[in-house]
Scaffold this active site. Structure first.
Site, PDB file in Angstrom:
ATOM      1  N   GLU A 222       0.808  -1.215   0.000  1.00  0.00           N
ATOM      2  CA  GLU A 222       0.000   0.000   0.000  1.00  0.00           C
ATOM      3  C   GLU A 222       0.846   1.273   0.000  1.00  0.00           C
ATOM      4  OE1 GLU A 222      -3.073   0.768  -0.300  1.00  0.00           O
ATOM      5  OE2 GLU A 222      -4.044  -1.196  -0.273  1.00  0.00           O
ATOM      6  N   SER A 223       1.829   1.325   0.870  1.00  0.00           N
ATOM      7  CA  SER A 223       2.546   2.596   1.061  1.00  0.00           C
ATOM      8  C   SER A 223       4.058   2.489   0.980  1.00  0.00           C
ATOM      9  CB  SER A 223       2.174   3.184   2.425  1.00  0.00           C
ATOM     10  OG  SER A 223       2.616   2.322   3.474  1.00  0.00           O
TER      11      SER A 223
END
Length: 233
Positions: A132-133
């Protein structure tokens, strides 16, 4: 696979006879001899049938040869593809995760704590954070998703996350959301991950991982990371 030489020899043998019969008939027409005898119809029918049978045999053999060639070419192409494995290009988040091992360790505590509270494997939660990040706590996507597990502002509020950039709060909210999706899809991890990325509505509509390139790559990458972590441990 080879063509039956007997069929070709038969064509060569009988074809001149057909031309000879035509030549004789033309020569007789010059003399206007209407009484010249014609070849028996039975013989012509037999020759025609024999010729048709030979053409059919050759056609079938050529078709078999063509299929064999096509299969050989397909096998050759598959061999080249297997010899040169392709790898999906890494996303910027995945590249960041791969290049920031220190960041992974920095968030081990919040990830382990949230995983324990929501009965998740820390390795799975870590794989989601990485995808995700890239373990960037202040990451902001073009769509406006925030923090380690890229929570949308509205979703973050619904999950009780007051500060999406606080690692502990963000991971806690993301873990809670993921746990709910896993329960919703009766333990189907692939569907839960697809819903985390594309939304439950898309998964429900297709009854499977949606046919979106991004979502399919997302699920594949996380499961591969999770599997490798499990093997390493």
């Amino acid at each position: 696979m080879s063509i039956d030489p007997t069929a070709i020899t038969s064509i060569i043998t009988y074809t001149p006879k057909l031309y000879d019969a035509g030549s004789d008939e033309n020569a007789g027409s010059d003399q206007a001899d209407e009484s010249a005898p014609s070849p028996p119809a039975a013989d012509l029918d037999a020759i025609e049938q024999r010729f048709s049978a030979m053409v059919s045999t050759l056609t079938n053999q050529l078709a078999v040869l063509e299929r064999s060639f096509t299969q050989a070419m397909r096998s050759l192409v598959k061999g080249f593809r297997a010899a040169a494995p392709t790898r999906a290009p890494a996303t910027p988040r995945a590249q960041a995760a791969a290049g920031a091992p220190a960041a992974v360790g920095k968030f081990t505590g919040p990830i382990s704590a949230a995983a324990q509270r929501h009965e998740l494997d820390p390795a799975l939660l870590s794989a989601v954070v990485g995808q995700e990040s890239g373990f960037q706590s202040r990451a902001v996507s073009r769509a406006g998703a925030l923090g380690l597990m890229q929570l949308m502002p509205e979703t973050a509020r619904e999950l009780g996350v007051r500060d999406p950039f606080d690692p502990a709060q963000n991971v806690e909210g993301g873990a809670k959301y993921l746990r709910g999706l896993i329960d919703r899809y009766h333990g189907r991890l692939d569907l839960a991950l697809a819903a985390y990325n594309a939304g439950p509505g898309a998964v429900d509509r297709f009854g499977a991982v949606p046919p979106y390139a991004e979502t399919q790559a997302y699920v594949k990458n996380i499961l591969a990371t999770y599997r490798n972590a499990a093997l390493a441990s």
